[in-house]
Design a protein around this motif. Structure first.
Motif, PDB file in Angstrom:
ATOM      1  N   ALA A  65       0.832  -1.195   0.000  1.00  0.00           N
ATOM      2  CA  ALA A  65       0.000   0.000   0.000  1.00  0.00           C
ATOM      3  C   ALA A  65       0.873   1.255   0.000  1.00  0.00           C
ATOM      4  CB  ALA A  65      -0.914  -0.006   1.219  1.00  0.00           C
ATOM      5  N   GLU A  66       1.890   1.213   0.808  1.00  0.00           N
ATOM      6  CA  GLU A  66       2.783   2.375   0.907  1.00  0.00           C
ATOM      7  C   GLU A  66       3.410   2.675  -0.453  1.00  0.00           C
ATOM      8  OE1 GLU A  66       4.706   5.546   2.291  1.00  0.00           O
ATOM      9  OE2 GLU A  66       3.122   4.384   3.267  1.00  0.00           O
ATOM     10  N   GLU A  67       3.842   1.624  -1.109  1.00  0.00           N
ATOM     11  CA  GLU A  67       4.485   1.792  -2.411  1.00  0.00           C
ATOM     12  C   GLU A  67       3.502   2.365  -3.438  1.00  0.00           C
ATOM     13  OE1 GLU A  67       7.361  -1.037  -5.171  1.00  0.00           O
ATOM     14  OE2 GLU A  67       6.737  -1.622  -3.155  1.00  0.00           O
ATOM     15  N   LEU A  68       2.301   1.853  -3.407  1.00  0.00           N
ATOM     16  CA  LEU A  68       1.299   2.342  -4.352  1.00  0.00           C
ATOM     17  C   LEU A  68       0.981   3.808  -4.087  1.00  0.00           C
ATOM     18  CD1 LEU A  68      -1.173  -0.672  -4.455  1.00  0.00           C
ATOM     19  CD2 LEU A  68       0.630  -0.069  -6.065  1.00  0.00           C
ATOM     20  N   ARG A  69       0.871   4.138  -2.823  1.00  0.00           N
ATOM     21  CA  ARG A  69       0.555   5.512  -2.462  1.00  0.00           C
ATOM     22  C   ARG A  69       1.645   6.443  -2.989  1.00  0.00           C
ATOM     23  NH1 ARG A  69       1.688   9.165   0.683  1.00  0.00           N
ATOM     24  NH2 ARG A  69       3.363   8.020   1.687  1.00  0.00           N
ATOM     25  N   GLU A  70       2.883   6.010  -2.806  1.00  0.00           N
ATOM     26  CA  GLU A  70       3.992   6.843  -3.261  1.00  0.00           C
ATOM     27  C   GLU A  70       4.010   7.000  -4.778  1.00  0.00           C
ATOM     28  OE1 GLU A  70       7.642   5.348  -1.738  1.00  0.00           O
ATOM     29  OE2 GLU A  70       7.197   6.009   0.305  1.00  0.00           O
ATOM     30  N   ALA A  71       3.569   5.945  -5.444  1.00  0.00           N
ATOM     31  CA  ALA A  71       3.554   6.002  -6.908  1.00  0.00           C
ATOM     32  C   ALA A  71       2.375   6.829  -7.419  1.00  0.00           C
ATOM     33  CB  ALA A  71       3.497   4.595  -7.480  1.00  0.00           C
ATOM     34  N   GLY A  72       1.545   7.278  -6.496  1.00  0.00           N
ATOM     35  CA  GLY A  72       0.426   8.121  -6.902  1.00  0.00           C
ATOM     36  C   GLY A  72      -0.762   7.360  -7.452  1.00  0.00           C
ATOM     37  N   VAL A  73      -0.847   6.078  -7.132  1.00  0.00           N
ATOM     38  CA  VAL A  73      -1.983   5.283  -7.593  1.00  0.00           C
ATOM     39  C   VAL A  73      -3.198   5.564  -6.709  1.00  0.00           C
ATOM     40  CG1 VAL A  73      -2.839   2.946  -7.980  1.00  0.00           C
ATOM     41  CG2 VAL A  73      -0.428   3.470  -8.344  1.00  0.00           C
ATOM     42  N   PRO A  74      -4.324   5.908  -7.306  1.00  0.00           N
ATOM     43  CA  PRO A  74      -5.534   6.091  -6.502  1.00  0.00           C
ATOM     44  C   PRO A  74      -5.841   4.839  -5.698  1.00  0.00           C
ATOM     45  CG  PRO A  74      -5.881   6.934  -8.707  1.00  0.00           C
ATOM     46  CD  PRO A  74      -4.546   6.242  -8.718  1.00  0.00           C
ATOM     47  N   LEU A  75      -6.162   5.047  -4.442  1.00  0.00           N
ATOM     48  CA  LEU A  75      -6.237   3.944  -3.491  1.00  0.00           C
ATOM     49  C   LEU A  75      -7.365   4.209  -2.510  1.00  0.00           C
ATOM     50  CD1 LEU A  75      -4.145   1.621  -3.136  1.00  0.00           C
ATOM     51  CD2 LEU A  75      -3.088   2.987  -1.355  1.00  0.00           C
ATOM     52  N   VAL A  76      -8.175   3.206  -2.275  1.00  0.00           N
ATOM     53  CA  VAL A  76      -9.172   3.328  -1.217  1.00  0.00           C
ATOM     54  C   VAL A  76      -9.079   2.093  -0.340  1.00  0.00           C
ATOM     55  CG1 VAL A  76     -11.602   3.501  -0.628  1.00  0.00           C
ATOM     56  CG2 VAL A  76     -10.741   4.701  -2.617  1.00  0.00           C
ATOM     57  N   ALA A  77      -8.853   2.319   0.936  1.00  0.00           N
ATOM     58  CA  ALA A  77      -8.738   1.192   1.846  1.00  0.00           C
ATOM     59  C   ALA A  77     -10.086   0.910   2.498  1.00  0.00           C
ATOM     60  CB  ALA A  77      -7.699   1.489   2.918  1.00  0.00           C
ATOM     61  N   CYS A  78     -10.241  -0.333   2.888  1.00  0.00           N
ATOM     62  CA  CYS A  78     -11.418  -0.720   3.631  1.00  0.00           C
ATOM     63  C   CYS A  78     -11.029  -0.763   5.097  1.00  0.00           C
ATOM     64  CB  CYS A  78     -11.885  -2.087   3.160  1.00  0.00           C
ATOM     65  SG  CYS A  78     -13.159  -2.780   4.184  1.00  0.00           S
ATOM     66  N   GLY A  79     -11.522   0.174   5.861  1.00  0.00           N
ATOM     67  CA  GLY A  79     -11.079   0.310   7.243  1.00  0.00           C
ATOM     68  C   GLY A  79      -9.932   1.296   7.302  1.00  0.00           C
TER      69      GLY A  79
END
Lengths: 343, 343
Positions: free
Chosen positions: A146-160
């Motif tokens: 998740a951290e890596e994706l966030r840094e890459a700027g990928v839109p992300l929605v977590a559950c919880g």
DNA sequence: TTCTCTACTGTGAACGCTCACAGAAGCATG
DNA sequence: CATGCTTCTGTGAGCGTTCACAGTAGAGAA
């Protein structure tokens, strides 16, 4: 007399065929396909008819190639898959997300990051832009993927609510703390005063929040929190059973127990049954989730309903908005007390 | 001093960048990417290094556009989703397929055809070639979606033998009949003679086959099949409970019961418990599936293990082979008797 | 009339890749 | 020495879209 395509799939019509059929240009067909702005009613209609006649379906690969979007999203499950796949909530969430996405004509790619190898592959796949965004199921804190994706700027929605990640990641969650508060207040209203708790894993937000709600209500009611009455589990049935045994050993006078998941509550019921305690007469049991386990249990569980259908549709809404350029958002949804037999 | 790409995702490297970096042509890079035939060791190495340096990942959309393949497959669930999503077997299957596909670098698209509308959309999506093949979960007979896909020539592998479809569709299934035979033989070996059965839905191959196995073994043992001892359910817990009640009412002397799913067997255990029958002393209970429900039950269920991991990997193998041009195939996998406490 | 503005339409160029083909180089064969 | 065969490499075309741009027609204003 020759078969044009013996035994194979026919080559589907292209936008070009539709244009010819409708007597317009490719550009006009494309405009109709993408919202229909700046098209005359006549052209609109001609194209619609041609599409129907030819059975045209857009080639998403060609579209994606030029737009740079994939028009698909990933459903990513990291960490302990066993726990999730055994969890009926996961099913409901997966189904809800799939259906909500289908309504937007967005396919869902299922991604399971179990081994280190898979994590790498999946991370590459996602950051390479093969999906536009990711629905993340990983209650675990500080997930490296998740951290890596966030840094890459990928839109992300977590559950919880994700613990480790910064504030820049969207999430949708049930109001765990408030749900726990409701349940404990309910147990108090039943006249119970020695209320135990079997928490979820304390490295997950759900585990932490539900425990916090429990403590808050007790404190508000002027009851000191007794640490002998607090044990933690991992949401599995077995851990509920073990938790109940520990509670009984440490505080036999306990007259109610709040269990942070229905699955664990099933285990608690087994343990109580074996110990000869009657539920709810001797001891009241409150669960959390309102999963199928709740009604399957004997006695049927009084529990806190998590609004999974809304959670999934909100996750999809927030993700699509974020893909569309909006800022990350956090959504907290209310829970509901469901009274059955166990409390 | 200007930011090249403020706040967005960087444009990924293309095959062209890799070619330049490696000092070869696009064609050579492409050849390396697709198996590496007809490339000199030197070029191979140069390209590999360039790929690593640039972090290149192939753009699947561009590839698909020209090859006509999508290099992805659909996992299609038609008909009653509730039943499946509640069923732990479904989870195991879904996970197994996803992982087996991941090993081949093939993404899995989850497709749920619930409403009539969704069926149409999904059928169009598939026949338009957006997936290369479909893993089908639809034990129901004569599924219209499946029929349509088969006619369109879409590679298809069903889980469980499809009743309605012709012989031209591949399937992978556990040997239901043989599993049932094993279980009933086991019950006989325990000295039981009045053996009841709660079948699955009789419009599914599993339901039919397991019942057939039951009857065969009884007949072979010289015991006449007594229709009072045969009731059918729908694989749900509740239907198992109801089935057991009916059996007890019709044949109170029953000393064993073969239940066609673990979930139903849980229901059977509840009903027997309520009726005051001890398991396995008064009455032996045999399940089918070896799902988590089997170990969660009290007493733990003796059951027939379906090899879900092998089923899923075989489904993927057969599907990929079929996409590669091979003929449809049927695979039947052996089951295994798992002895626990209930029989 | 002439100009401007709006509503609409068609056209080439790209997107990143694979594929067919042509050609080069090396080596054996006639 | 020509010929063929094998192994390797580069090049241009094209997959089916969208997008930017140029262009047309008609309405209204000057």
């Amino acid at each position: 007399m020759t078969m044009s395509n013996p035994g194979g799939r026919r080559k589907p019509p292209t936008i070009h065929d539709v244009a010819r059929e409708a007597g317009v240009s490719r550009g006009t067909v494309s405009r109709v396909l993408n919202g229909g702005h700046y098209v005359s009613p006549a052209a609109q209609e001609a194209v619609d008819a041609a599409i129907r006649r030819t059975g045209y379906v857009v080639n998403r690969h060609a579209r994606s190639l030029i737009t740079g979007r994939s028009d698909s999203v990933g459903f990513l499950l990291t960490e302990p898959q066993e726990r999730f796949f055994e969890d009926p909530n996961f099913n409901v969430l997966l189904r809800g997300c799939t259906q909500a996405l289908a309504a937007h004509d967005v396919p869902l790619l299922l991604m399971l990051a179990g081994t280190e190898d898979e994590r790498r592959r999946i991370t590459r796949y996602i950051t390479a832009g093969h999906v536009d965004g990711v629905l993340l199921v990983s209650s675990h804190s500080g997930d490296p993927v998740a951290e890596e994706l966030r840094e890459a700027g990928v839109p992300l929605v977590a559950c919880g609510k994700p613990i480790g990640l910064g504030s820049k990641v969207s999430y949708v969650a049930a109001d765990d703390r408030d749900g726990a508060r409701d349940m404990v207040r309910h147990l108090l209203s039943l006249g119970r005063r020695r209320i135990g708790v079997v928490t979820g894993p304390l490295d997950t937000p759900g585990g932490v929040e539900r425990l916090a709600g429990y403590k808050e209500v007790l404190t508000e009611a002027g009851i000191a929190v007794d640490e002998r009455l607090v044990v933690s589990g991992d949401y599995s049935r077995a851990s509920g059973e073990a938790g109940a045994e520990r509670l009984l050993a440490r505080a036999p006078e306990m007259d109610a127990v709040f269990v942070a998941s229905d699955l664990m509550a099933q285990g608690v019921l087994s343990a109580l049954h074996r110990a000869g305690r009657r539920v709810p007469d001797d001891i009241a049991v409150g669960g959390f989730d309102d999963s199928p386990a709740a009604t399957a249990a004997t006695p049927a569980l009084t529990t806190i309903r998590q609004p999974w259908d809304r959670i999934s549709s909100e996750m999809v809404r927030v993700l699509l908005a974020q893909i569309g350029g909006e800022d990350p958002a956090a959504v907290i949804l209310p829970t509901e007390l469901v009274r059955r037999e166990s409390a």
